[in-house]
Write a protein that holds these residues in place. Sequence first.
Motif, PDB file in Angstrom:
ATOM      1  N   TRP A 125      24.403  73.031  84.884  1.00 53.25           N
ATOM      2  CA  TRP A 125      24.020  71.648  84.625  1.00 53.25           C
ATOM      3  C   TRP A 125      24.789  70.752  85.570  1.00 53.25           C
ATOM      4  O   TRP A 125      25.981  70.946  85.798  1.00 53.25           O
ATOM      5  N   ILE A 126      24.098  69.746  86.101  1.00 50.02           N
ATOM      6  CA  ILE A 126      24.715  68.831  87.057  1.00 50.02           C
ATOM      7  C   ILE A 126      24.853  67.458  86.398  1.00 50.02           C
ATOM      8  O   ILE A 126      23.886  66.951  85.808  1.00 50.02           O
ATOM      9  N   ARG A 127      26.015  66.894  86.491  1.00 48.15           N
ATOM     10  CA  ARG A 127      26.242  65.537  85.988  1.00 48.15           C
ATOM     11  C   ARG A 127      25.594  64.556  86.952  1.00 48.15           C
ATOM     12  O   ARG A 127      25.793  64.639  88.165  1.00 48.15           O
ATOM     13  N   TYR A 128      24.809  63.632  86.420  1.00 45.14           N
ATOM     14  CA  TYR A 128      24.144  62.659  87.288  1.00 45.14           C
ATOM     15  C   TYR A 128      25.115  61.571  87.757  1.00 45.14           C
ATOM     16  O   TYR A 128      25.909  61.053  86.971  1.00 45.14           O
ATOM     17  N   ARG A 129      25.011  61.247  89.030  1.00 41.67           N
ATOM     18  CA  ARG A 129      25.763  60.127  89.610  1.00 41.67           C
ATOM     19  C   ARG A 129      24.795  59.254  90.377  1.00 41.67           C
ATOM     20  O   ARG A 129      23.935  59.771  91.094  1.00 41.67           O
ATOM     21  N   ASN A 130      24.957  57.943  90.254  1.00 38.45           N
ATOM     22  CA  ASN A 130      24.070  57.073  91.024  1.00 38.45           C
ATOM     23  C   ASN A 130      24.578  56.942  92.460  1.00 38.45           C
ATOM     24  O   ASN A 130      25.586  57.551  92.824  1.00 38.45           O
ATOM     25  N   HIS A 131      23.917  56.116  93.255  1.00 43.81           N
ATOM     26  CA  HIS A 131      24.268  56.026  94.671  1.00 43.81           C
ATOM     27  C   HIS A 131      25.647  55.436  94.889  1.00 43.81           C
ATOM     28  O   HIS A 131      26.199  55.528  95.979  1.00 43.81           O
ATOM     29  N   LEU A 132      26.211  54.827  93.855  1.00 44.41           N
ATOM     30  CA  LEU A 132      27.568  54.305  93.983  1.00 44.41           C
ATOM     31  C   LEU A 132      28.587  55.333  93.488  1.00 44.41           C
ATOM     32  O   LEU A 132      29.787  55.048  93.439  1.00 44.41           O
ATOM     33  N   GLY A 133      28.101  56.477  93.069  1.00 38.43           N
ATOM     34  CA  GLY A 133      29.004  57.513  92.580  1.00 38.43           C
ATOM     35  C   GLY A 133      29.378  57.346  91.112  1.00 38.43           C
ATOM     36  O   GLY A 133      30.244  58.057  90.613  1.00 38.43           O
ATOM     37  N   GLU A 134      28.702  56.429  90.427  1.00 43.29           N
ATOM     38  CA  GLU A 134      29.038  56.181  89.011  1.00 43.29           C
ATOM     39  C   GLU A 134      28.296  57.154  88.104  1.00 43.29           C
ATOM     40  O   GLU A 134      27.115  57.429  88.298  1.00 43.29           O
ATOM     41  N   GLU A 135      28.989  57.627  87.083  1.00 43.06           N
ATOM     42  CA  GLU A 135      28.385  58.551  86.133  1.00 43.06           C
ATOM     43  C   GLU A 135      27.994  57.870  84.824  1.00 43.06           C
ATOM     44  O   GLU A 135      27.015  58.247  84.190  1.00 43.06           O
ATOM     45  N   VAL A 136      28.785  56.896  84.407  1.00 45.49           N
ATOM     46  CA  VAL A 136      28.545  56.258  83.106  1.00 45.49           C
ATOM     47  C   VAL A 136      27.385  55.266  83.227  1.00 45.49           C
ATOM     48  O   VAL A 136      27.352  54.443  84.141  1.00 45.49           O
TER      49      VAL A 136
END
Length: 535
Positions: A125-136
């Motif tokens: 499973w991969i934790r999602y990160r947006n283009h800014l590297g944020e996970e929350v």
Amino acid sequence: MMDAFSVAVLILLVAVAAGLDPSQCIAPLGMESGSIKDSDIAASSSFDNKNVGPQHGRMRMELNGGAWCPQTPATAELKEWLEIDFHTVHMITGSGTQGRFGNGQGAEFAEAYMLEYWRPSLSKWIRYRNHLGEEVIKGNINTYLESKSLLDPPIIANKVRFLPYSYHKRTVCMRVELYGCRWTDGIVSYSMPQGDKRGANWEFYDNAYDGHWDGEKLKHGLGQLTDGKVAPDDFKVPFYEQSVQGWVGWKNDTRENKPIEITFEFDRVREFTAVHIYCNNQFTKDVQVFSTATVLFSVGGKRYKGEPITFDYIEDRIFESPRNVSIKLHHRVGRFVKLQVQFAARWMLLSEVTFDSTVVNGNITEEEELPEETNLQKDQIATPGMDSKNIISAVNTPSGLGQYLGIVVGFLAVIIVLILVVVVFIYIQNRRYKSSPRPSQVPGGCDKAALYREPPDPEYAVPLQQPHTSRPPPNVQNFFPKAPPIPPPPERYYAATEICNTGFVPPPPPLSTPPPVRLSRQPRYVTSARTYIGP
Ligand SMILES: *[C@@H]1O[C@H](CO)[C@@H](O)[C@H](O)[C@H]1NC(C)=O
Ligand SMILES: *[C@@H]1O[C@H](CO)[C@@H](O)[C@H](O)[C@H]1NC(C)=O
Ligand SMILES: *[C@@H]1O[C@H](CO)[C@@H](O)[C@H](O)[C@H]1NC(C)=O
């Protein structure tokens, strides 16, 4: 005929689906509508499975307890999750959450959450990160309003998990929805060398890559090359606020003039018609489109059989704008495609790679594993009388040809039907036109058709003379006492007076037995007009 129609419709649908545009890929994926079944929704735990089990975690639904509620409160440890299984790969461009309203009784909602996802080529499973590297991801502020977030880059996955998150211990309940569309490209991963840095300012890394990076190569993941977004024309313009360029780039310096190799893995064995590579060409900044691309195909991923397809790009040192270079792949078949691109300048920058392909049906994977060595060029799949020992070609020839024929037959059928419709329409219009009298054409309401009565041989059509111009027919007997026997035009050659309503009296029929003509005074006789011109 219906079959041809459905083939044509199918082709249109496939064509529409092939160009996946993330801005159009925003449909709710079925939590609220119910197209995701209860059995495809799972959870780490539930406070009470019957009332607040995972099947109740549906957006805008108020069933039983009215949401999914995990057994333990949310913390920063992320112990609980709600999982949605699509079974096929989807592009997910947005996520939404709601709390437990419970007809006004509920009080629980998640202020924040994270997403994790799974794809066949990823072993975890991969934790999602947006283009800014944020996970929350920001969640709800009350029990009833939906909080919707765009996912940039999008998630490409079969399964997605929502993990409620809280800095402080907090009891949460969730209702969720995902937005996106089916992933028709079929790419499940690509592997390649990581991009290079250019000075201190530009980092041409694949920042969105979600697979494994072993320090040199990227493996098993997807990233910027498949995110559906093209980078800005000028690589110096940052794509986002950070130093992220949107271009993945490599420099020739340390690579001993070797090509960059990118291996794409697909969900199924596919038949390929084209690959499109979006390249930068800022030649004044040492960046150019590749000079040569080589494409190889494999079903199992180990052996790349058949003649490679090579493509030479004629360098362009006039226009600096990026371009989408398309390479025809001649219906080659495989589940793995290896792309080798050769430097034309010191730098090579790519932003997107898309394939045009269709799934090949049939049991091909197993046969590929046979220890048979074949050197046949799969490029010549459609040539008749080829070596039938090549099992892959043998399996795929009917499919490849069938596909092609299907498309051609479908389009021809549609065109024929259209032509028929047009012909019938014109015919009906014509009939209507003819059946109504057109007084403007002939004075006295006389239809042109009534002026001429067509004899079986059109050469003998007889024009009807208008009353004012027609002279009484000459007395043949007087002028030419010995005229040659002329076949008399039958009665029906003459216009019927009742049609014309002009009071016109048709000239009497010529004599049935004209007198013989004298040789010295042979009359000139005009066949087409059937009139006598005086000597
Ligand atoms: C490149 O062209 C192909 C075919 O016209 C299209 O499907 C694809 O989306 C294009 N890619 C980009 C990045 O514009
Ligand atoms: C790439 O680098 C090699 C040396 O490593 C050089 O010989 C070659 O000309 C370079 N190619 C381009 C296109 O700059
Ligand atoms: C493919 O064929 C092999 C035997 O050749 C069989 O064992 C396997 O189950 C088949 N797979 C599918 C998906 O039909």
